[in-house]
Design a protein around this motif. Sequence first.
Motif, PDB file in Angstrom:
ATOM      1  N   ARG A  98       0.824  -1.214   0.000  1.00 51.29           N
ATOM      2  CA  ARG A  98       0.000   0.000   0.000  1.00 51.29           C
ATOM      3  C   ARG A  98       0.864   1.273   0.000  1.00 51.29           C
ATOM      4  NH1 ARG A  98      -5.485   0.381   0.693  1.00 51.29           N
ATOM      5  NH2 ARG A  98      -6.307   2.375   1.409  1.00 51.29           N
ATOM      6  N   ASP A  99       1.696   1.380  -1.000  1.00 50.91           N
ATOM      7  CA  ASP A  99       2.625   2.504  -1.125  1.00 50.91           C
ATOM      8  C   ASP A  99       1.921   3.710  -1.756  1.00 50.91           C
ATOM      9  OD1 ASP A  99       5.101   3.820  -1.012  1.00 50.91           O
ATOM     10  OD2 ASP A  99       5.605   3.197  -3.060  1.00 50.91           O
ATOM     11  N   LEU A 100       0.986   4.273  -1.023  1.00 50.24           N
ATOM     12  CA  LEU A 100       0.167   5.359  -1.555  1.00 50.24           C
ATOM     13  C   LEU A 100       0.959   6.653  -1.656  1.00 50.24           C
ATOM     14  CD1 LEU A 100      -3.207   4.777   0.355  1.00 50.24           C
ATOM     15  CD2 LEU A 100      -2.500   3.900  -1.888  1.00 50.24           C
ATOM     16  N   LEU A 101       0.582   7.470  -2.640  1.00 50.08           N
ATOM     17  CA  LEU A 101       1.222   8.771  -2.817  1.00 50.08           C
ATOM     18  C   LEU A 101       0.676   9.792  -1.833  1.00 50.08           C
ATOM     19  CD1 LEU A 101       3.358  10.037  -4.617  1.00 50.08           C
ATOM     20  CD2 LEU A 101       1.557  10.660  -6.235  1.00 50.08           C
ATOM     21  N   ASP A 102      -0.494   9.484  -1.259  1.00 54.60           N
ATOM     22  CA  ASP A 102      -1.108  10.325  -0.230  1.00 54.60           C
ATOM     23  C   ASP A 102      -1.416  11.725  -0.747  1.00 54.60           C
ATOM     24  OD1 ASP A 102      -2.194  10.825   2.261  1.00 54.60           O
ATOM     25  OD2 ASP A 102      -0.286  11.508   3.140  1.00 54.60           O
ATOM     26  N   VAL A 103      -2.195  11.773  -1.833  1.00 50.28           N
ATOM     27  CA  VAL A 103      -2.666  13.037  -2.383  1.00 50.28           C
ATOM     28  C   VAL A 103      -4.191  13.022  -2.370  1.00 50.28           C
ATOM     29  CG1 VAL A 103      -0.635  13.405  -3.830  1.00 50.28           C
ATOM     30  CG2 VAL A 103      -2.588  12.115  -4.742  1.00 50.28           C
ATOM     31  N   PRO A 104      -4.814  14.189  -2.318  1.00 47.18           N
ATOM     32  CA  PRO A 104      -6.283  14.236  -2.285  1.00 47.18           C
ATOM     33  C   PRO A 104      -6.894  13.531  -3.494  1.00 47.18           C
ATOM     34  CG  PRO A 104      -5.355  16.379  -1.737  1.00 47.18           C
ATOM     35  CD  PRO A 104      -4.209  15.531  -2.202  1.00 47.18           C
ATOM     36  N   GLY A 105      -7.896  12.723  -3.233  1.00 47.31           N
ATOM     37  CA  GLY A 105      -8.608  12.065  -4.315  1.00 47.31           C
ATOM     38  C   GLY A 105      -7.930  10.845  -4.896  1.00 47.31           C
ATOM     39  N   GLU A 106      -6.828  10.385  -4.281  1.00 45.55           N
ATOM     40  CA  GLU A 106      -6.150   9.198  -4.796  1.00 45.55           C
ATOM     41  C   GLU A 106      -7.106   7.996  -4.751  1.00 45.55           C
ATOM     42  OE1 GLU A 106      -1.834   6.960  -4.239  1.00 45.55           O
ATOM     43  OE2 GLU A 106      -2.543   8.358  -2.706  1.00 45.55           O
ATOM     44  N   THR A 107      -7.253   7.320  -5.875  1.00 45.42           N
ATOM     45  CA  THR A 107      -8.182   6.205  -5.989  1.00 45.42           C
ATOM     46  C   THR A 107      -7.440   4.884  -5.863  1.00 45.42           C
ATOM     47  OG1 THR A 107      -9.643   7.475  -7.456  1.00 45.42           O
ATOM     48  CG2 THR A 107      -9.890   5.069  -7.460  1.00 45.42           C
ATOM     49  N   VAL A 108      -7.856   4.059  -4.912  1.00 49.96           N
ATOM     50  CA  VAL A 108      -7.266   2.739  -4.733  1.00 49.96           C
ATOM     51  C   VAL A 108      -8.160   1.717  -5.427  1.00 49.96           C
ATOM     52  CG1 VAL A 108      -6.572   0.969  -3.078  1.00 49.96           C
ATOM     53  CG2 VAL A 108      -6.203   3.394  -2.540  1.00 49.96           C
ATOM     54  N   ILE A 109      -7.579   0.965  -6.361  1.00 48.38           N
ATOM     55  CA  ILE A 109      -8.320  -0.040  -7.110  1.00 48.38           C
ATOM     56  C   ILE A 109      -7.908  -1.420  -6.597  1.00 48.38           C
ATOM     57  CG2 ILE A 109      -8.753  -1.029  -9.392  1.00 48.38           C
ATOM     58  CD1 ILE A 109      -8.184   1.716 -10.584  1.00 48.38           C
ATOM     59  N   PRO A 110      -8.841  -2.214  -6.091  1.00 53.10           N
ATOM     60  CA  PRO A 110      -8.498  -3.508  -5.478  1.00 53.10           C
ATOM     61  C   PRO A 110      -8.162  -4.569  -6.515  1.00 53.10           C
ATOM     62  CG  PRO A 110     -10.864  -3.232  -5.522  1.00 53.10           C
ATOM     63  CD  PRO A 110     -10.292  -1.940  -6.027  1.00 53.10           C
ATOM     64  N   GLU A 111      -7.537  -5.648  -6.071  1.00 50.54           N
ATOM     65  CA  GLU A 111      -7.124  -6.713  -6.985  1.00 50.54           C
ATOM     66  C   GLU A 111      -8.308  -7.472  -7.552  1.00 50.54           C
ATOM     67  OE1 GLU A 111      -6.118 -10.659  -4.398  1.00 50.54           O
ATOM     68  OE2 GLU A 111      -4.627  -9.068  -4.290  1.00 50.54           O
ATOM     69  N   THR A 112      -9.478  -7.327  -6.945  1.00 55.01           N
ATOM     70  CA  THR A 112     -10.672  -7.985  -7.468  1.00 55.01           C
ATOM     71  C   THR A 112     -11.210  -7.290  -8.719  1.00 55.01           C
ATOM     72  OG1 THR A 112     -12.011  -6.662  -5.926  1.00 55.01           O
ATOM     73  CG2 THR A 112     -11.386  -8.890  -5.222  1.00 55.01           C
ATOM     74  N   SER A 113     -10.707  -6.102  -9.010  1.00 52.94           N
ATOM     75  CA  SER A 113     -11.166  -5.356 -10.180  1.00 52.94           C
ATOM     76  C   SER A 113     -10.633  -6.012 -11.449  1.00 52.94           C
ATOM     77  CB  SER A 113     -10.680  -3.904 -10.090  1.00 52.94           C
ATOM     78  OG  SER A 113     -11.078  -3.156 -11.233  1.00 52.94           O
ATOM     79  N   THR A 114     -11.513  -6.288 -12.394  1.00 53.06           N
ATOM     80  CA  THR A 114     -11.076  -6.846 -13.674  1.00 53.06           C
ATOM     81  C   THR A 114     -10.403  -5.753 -14.499  1.00 53.06           C
ATOM     82  OG1 THR A 114     -13.143  -6.294 -14.807  1.00 53.06           O
ATOM     83  CG2 THR A 114     -13.035  -8.422 -13.653  1.00 53.06           C
ATOM     84  N   LEU A 115      -9.711  -6.150 -15.557  1.00 56.75           N
ATOM     85  CA  LEU A 115      -9.082  -5.156 -16.429  1.00 56.75           C
ATOM     86  C   LEU A 115     -10.120  -4.182 -16.971  1.00 56.75           C
ATOM     87  CD1 LEU A 115      -6.722  -3.984 -18.046  1.00 56.75           C
ATOM     88  CD2 LEU A 115      -7.174  -5.734 -19.798  1.00 56.75           C
ATOM     89  N   GLU A 116     -11.250  -4.700 -17.407  1.00 61.10           N
ATOM     90  CA  GLU A 116     -12.305  -3.835 -17.940  1.00 61.10           C
ATOM     91  C   GLU A 116     -12.783  -2.849 -16.879  1.00 61.10           C
ATOM     92  OE1 GLU A 116     -14.901  -1.975 -20.391  1.00 61.10           O
ATOM     93  OE2 GLU A 116     -13.372  -3.444 -20.964  1.00 61.10           O
ATOM     94  N   GLN A 117     -12.999  -3.323 -15.668  1.00 57.19           N
ATOM     95  CA  GLN A 117     -13.444  -2.438 -14.594  1.00 57.19           C
ATOM     96  C   GLN A 117     -12.383  -1.396 -14.249  1.00 57.19           C
ATOM     97  OE1 GLN A 117     -14.216  -5.541 -11.725  1.00 57.19           O
ATOM     98  NE2 GLN A 117     -16.431  -5.530 -12.100  1.00 57.19           N
ATOM     99  N   THR A 118     -11.130  -1.817 -14.228  1.00 53.64           N
ATOM    100  CA  THR A 118     -10.039  -0.894 -13.908  1.00 53.64           C
ATOM    101  C   THR A 118      -9.926   0.196 -14.958  1.00 53.64           C
ATOM    102  OG1 THR A 118      -8.797  -2.600 -12.724  1.00 53.64           O
ATOM    103  CG2 THR A 118      -7.548  -0.717 -13.546  1.00 53.64           C
TER     104      THR A 118
END
Length: 206
Positions: free
Chosen positions: A146-166
């Motif tokens: 979880r190496d987040l950039l820590d900026v406002p509005g940063e969107t975390v996409i989980p591994e369950t997301s398919t390529l199409e969903q991502t």
Amino acid sequence: MTTSNPTAPVSPSLVIIRGNSGSGKTTAAREVRRRFGRGAALLEQDYLRRTVLREHDSAHIQPVAPAFITATARAALDLGYHVILEGILHTERYATELHQLIDNHAGPVAVFYLEVSFDETVRRHLGREEPIPVTPDEMRRWYTHRDLLDVPGETVIPETSTLEQTVTTILHASGLTHATPQTPCPRRCRHCTRESDQTAATAVVS
């Protein structure tokens, strides 16, 4: 009170896609750019660092890559390209330059982090059509949780997301779905005009 000028040029969009090796960021970034079309620059960390600079990704050598990559992004933005920047982009080495890039950009910015577990990154590496010659032990050294950039509005996409969903999430959340090209080629190029006309004609027939 200030009023907006409807004729003023709109600043291009900056889209940053980050994640561990094997998270799917490169595949997603390439598909996002493919769907947008001309007028978006795709900057891949691995290509710029490994191929252009041929520099090792080490915090012990004061690497040039972070400054080079963000300067390349700034140049593309200044020339009117929407920029899709993708890579691991570890905060240990890239956070300062990325924050400066974001803070100094007047246009829309969208930051995404593809959060994928270590075991899943290994599974995806082993399942590649063209395997990369790295071992799980090497991948573990690169992996950062979880190496987040820590900026406002940063969107975390989980591994369950398919390529199409991502890809759909990135296109919509970044605004690229409705953004228009701002560079000369797609706006004034004879080839692009012809392609656009052919696409429109096909749509009418179908």
